[in-house]
Structures are given as structure tokens and as C-alpha cells.
Design an enzyme around this catalytic site. Structure first.
Site, short mmCIF file in Angstrom:
data_model
loop_
_atom_site.label_atom_id
_atom_site.label_comp_id
_atom_site.label_asym_id
_atom_site.label_seq_id
_atom_site.Cartn_x
_atom_site.Cartn_y
_atom_site.Cartn_z
N SER A 1 0.87 -1.17 0.00
CA SER A 1 0.00 0.00 0.00
C SER A 1 0.91 1.22 0.00
O SER A 1 1.77 1.35 0.88
CB SER A 1 -0.91 -0.02 1.24
N GLU A 2 0.75 2.12 -0.99
CA GLU A 2 1.79 3.11 -1.24
C GLU A 2 1.93 4.18 -0.15
O GLU A 2 2.86 4.96 -0.17
CB GLU A 2 1.60 3.77 -2.62
N ASN A 3 1.01 4.20 0.81
CA ASN A 3 1.18 5.14 1.92
C ASN A 3 2.21 4.64 2.94
O ASN A 3 2.50 5.33 3.91
CB ASN A 3 -0.16 5.42 2.60
N SER B 1 8.52 4.03 0.06
CA SER B 1 7.45 3.34 -0.64
C SER B 1 7.56 3.53 -2.15
O SER B 1 7.42 2.59 -2.93
CB SER B 1 6.10 3.87 -0.15
#
Lengths: 237, 218
Positions: free
Chosen positions: B46-48, B88
Site C-alpha cells: 500500500s503506497e502510503n 514506498s
């Protein structure tokens, strides 16, 4: 002698020197990991003409949305602003200047800014509207866009734990943009959930060394959840 | 019959391989997580700032500090890690993610994608989509083949502002699974009960049709 003790006792002191037309970085992804008390203090201080750098713009009544409502922000640099109706309306009417920036490019601009790198090449955005007017270069057969880095007058950061010297530990996905922003502010202010004495944080576990941090304040957080999702409870027969 | 949202997710899930690190976009791609085969191990990014995203929490385990890129509360699996947004996107831009699945408004025969902006109507921002399409080699776009009026979304050239230029190699729509190469869509599979004629009629871009077009299997 204050020495390296960076703890301040009030939010006024935490944002001392913040004035009109400054650039401010604010950590957080959505409402997760935002420095809530420092945002409230910016509203209270009444400073205007701010350029805000933050991944999102909060929601209408929380986070950076509060500063939009009071029209204290002139320019917003963000990657995604979908959750805020005030924002959309101010942007469409031209009251607010918005520089939409891809999330990874935004993160890297801030990282580079804090690390003394003035610009970098990235493939992100090549051939799209965000590359318009920017220098491009072909390297080994791929096309890249030159993206300048970002720094700010103030970086407002939320940490889970800070020691009094400003060494920081973040928690879970509340880290997000906070570690890079901590490095990219002329004045970096940390709002921490817990403040501990030097030596209490294991040096191996520190995410952000204190050299980047100027002020630390004990925060109080509501920690509002934007999308409260839970799995269905198991049915007990 | 055109595929349902769940069937789209199921078909994408068939492309998952054991040991994959996968980024799932918001919407239909998120549903892919429900169809990961039991006999393989994959990690969701999840890119966060989360590698190893788990299911939704319970009321007891909900944590405001643990969300996904759609800002939903989630959990972390054993073996998960947390990191900054810069880290990320180093994973994403550096090509370390094995499969990326995301939605789109339009895709064209050159492999360009438009997914973030409809001028005058919708300006929410690109989030991480531009980085994802630029960084990943293995991308599946899930989308509707045509709009409600039957206008094709698979075009000779995207009309909306681009998210990425020439970067998409596979598209799954509610009607067909296609590869994009050499300036054309190549029909690989059709949805059960959907005719090649319907796909041809709803594809505005150049479409290459092999002699045999198998139906998708679920």
C-alpha cells in the site's frame, strides 16, 4: 543553557517566527499522521498567504481543511485532494493555486530537498500534463522529467515518540511524509505523542536523528479516522 | 455476459504468482485481495507506507495509525513492514513491485493511460498513479470496455490528460482480456458468452484478433 533540549512548552512557542507568505510542509496521509495541534495553532495565529506542501488537503472540517476554510492558504502542493469539497470549490474558482504533483515525485522532492539535492530525473509523468514546461532527457533509451526539489520555512511533523533532543520514532502508516519533511524544513517542529528522555529510545530504532529537528512539543491528538472499515463480525451460533 | 466487478477481480487474481509483491489500486483492483489463491503467498503493498497489508480490522483492533492508500483502516500481516512515502515510492519507481493493478478512464493502442482527470469535471489529483504506471513493468488495467452509451474507452489515442505514456501492456475489461503491443490491442480472451463481434464493435483502437479467442475460465 538549553543545550540540545528542544522541547517547547506552548504551541505559540512551537510556531514562533511563522509569518505571512511562508512555505509550510505538513506531514500526514489523509488524516493519518497529521500534526493536529500545530495545524490548530496555524489557524489561531491568523497567518495568511501560506504555501502548503502536504500530500492531501484534509477534509472540510479537519486537518488542512481548517486552513482552507479560513483562506489562509494561497497555494497548495499536493498529490490528491479528492476528499475536500472546500478545496475543490476554491480550486475551480481560482481562489486557490494548486500544484498537483505525483505522490512519489512529491515524496522524492522533499527527500531531495532535505538531502541537499536540487533536482532529479524521474520517469514519472513523462508525456503527461505535469511534464509540460519541464526539462526532459533520454537516458539509456528511457525518457525522464527533471523535477526540482522542495524545502520549506517550516516543516510540521507528527511523531509517535520523540526524545528531548528531537530523535524521532514514527508509528505504522502514520510515518508517511513525516520523515522526509522533518529533514526539509528550515525550522522543523515535531508534535509528539510521547516525549521521553535521551537514552530511552534505542539508537538502532530511531527513524529520524535529532539533527533535523528544531522544536518538540507534547501533542494531544483526536486521531480522527477518515474511512472506518471493519470486517464483519463472525456469527456466533 | 459482461463480467461483474467480482469476476474482474477473480480474473486478475489468476495472474498472481507465488512470491509476488503486488500493489492494488482503489476500486475493483482492491477486490482482487479477496480472490488470492489459497496455495500461494503474496504480499500486498500500500503506497502510503505498508508492505504486507492484511484484512480489515475488528472494532477491537481498529487503529487510526494503520490505513491503506484508500484511507481505510486495515491490519498488517505477519512479516509486514512500515516505511516512509519516499521509501514506498523507491519500491514502486525502482521496479521492485511484481504486479500493479489499477483502474482507468481510457487506454490507447500505444499503451498510454488516462485515469486521473476529466477537465472541467473531476480534478482530484493523480495520487500515486503516475508513479505506479511509470515504475512497474507488469501492470494490469481493469476498466469498462465502453461507457453507458457504448462509446469505446479503448482508443487509437487517449483524449483525456494522460497518467502515463506508452506504459500499459495488459488490459482487462468487462468484455475482454487484451495485450497491447506494436501499436495495437491484441485480443487474448473474451468474457463468457461475449462475442468477438461485440468486442470489435466496442473497440475504437486497432484490434488484432487471433483465429481462436478462448472464453475466460473461472
Amino acid at each position: 543553557m538549553a543545550g540540545l533540549n528542544k522541547v517547547v512548552g506552548s504551541y505559540e512557542e512551537a510556531l514562533k517566527g511563522l509569518s505571512n507568505d511562508m512555505t509550510v510542509m505538513v506531514g500526514g496521509f489523509g488524516l493519518c499522521g497529521i500534526p493536529e495541534g500545530l495545524i490548530a495553532q496555524m489557524v489561531k495565529s491568523g497567518v495568511t498567504g501560506l504555501t502548503a506542501i502536504s500530500n492531501n488537503a484534509g477534509v472540510d472540517d479537519f486537518g488542512l481543511g481548517l486552513l482552507l476554510k479560513t483562506r489562509q492558504i494561497d497555494t497548495m502542493i499536493a498529490s490528491y485532494v479528492g476528499e475536500n469539497a472546500t478545496f475543490e470549490q476554491q480550486m475551480l474558482s481560482g481562489q486557490l493555486k494548486v500544484i498537483l504533483t505525483p505522490q512519489g515525485t512529491l515524496a522524492e522532492k522533499i527527500r531531495a530537498g532535505g538531502a541537499g539535492i536540487p533536482a532529479f530525473f524521474t520517469a514519472t509523468g513523462y508525456g503527461t500534463p505535469i511534464a509540460e514546461g519541464k526539462e526532459t532527457r533520454e537516458i539509456d533509451g528511457r525518457h525522464y522529467v527533471l523535477e526540482p526539489s522542495l524545502t520549506a520555512d517550516f516543516a510540521l511533523v507528527r511523531a509517535w515518540k520523540a526524545d528531548t533532543m528531537g530523535n524521532l520514532v514514527f508509528r505504522k502508516t502514520a510515518a508517511n511524509f513525516n520523515p522526509m519533511m522533518a529533514t526539509a524544513g528550515k525550522i522543523t517542529v515535531v508534535e509528539a505523542e510521547h516525549i521521553v528522555e535521551p537514552g530511552e529510545l534505542d539508537p538502532d530504532h530511531i527513524h529520524t536523528p535529532g539533527i533535523y529537528v528544531n522544536r518538540v512539543i507534547q501533542g494531544k491528538f483526536e486521531k480522527r479516522i477518515e474511512q472506518r472499515t471493519v470486517k464483519a463480525a463472525p456469527v456466533i451460533l | 455476459m459482461a463480467l461483474s466487478r467480482e469476476q474482474l477481480a477473480q480474473r486478475v487474481a489468476q495472474e498472481l504468482k507465488d512470491g509476488f509483491y503486488v500493489n492494488l489500486g482503489i476500486g475493483i483492483p482492491t477486490l482482487v485481495a479477496n480472490y488470492i489463491p489459497q496455495d500461494i503467498e503474496v504480499m500486498l503493498q500500500s503506497e502510503n507506507g505498508l508492505l504486507g497489508m492484511g484484512e480489515f480490522p475488528t472494532e477491537e483492533t481498529i487503529d487510526a495509525d494503520l490505513i491503506n492508500a484508500g484511507k481505510q483502516t486495515v491490519t498488517a500481516v505477519d512479516g509486514a513492514s512500515f516505511f516512509s512515502s519516499a521509501e514506498s515510492f523507491a519500491m514502486i519507481r525502482g521496479g521492485h513491485v511484481d504486479l500493479t493493478v489499477l483502474g482507468a478512464f481510457e487506454v490507447d493502442e500505444q499503451g498510454s493511460i488516462a485515469s486521473w482527470m476529466i477537465p472541467g469535471k473531476l480534478i482530484k489529483g493523480m495520487g500515486g498513479a503516475m508513479d505506479l504506471v511509470a515504475g512497474a513493468d507488469n501492470i494490469i488495467v481493469t476498466m469498462m470496455h465502453a461507457d453507458k452509451k457504448g462509446n469505446s474507452k479503448l482508443l487509437p489515442k487517449c483524449e483525456l490528460p494522460l497518467t502515463g505514456f506508452g506504459c500499459i501492456k495488459r488490459v482487462l475489461t468487462d468484455l475482454a482480456f487484451m495485450a497491447i503491443k506494436d501499436g495495437a490491442f491484441h485480443l487474448l480472451e473474451r468474457a463468457p458468452g461475449v462475442s468477438v463481434e461485440e468486442i470489435v464493435a466496442k473497440t475504437a483502437g486497432k484490434l488484432i484478433i487471433p483465429v481462436e479467442v478462448p472464453e475466460m475460465r473461472f
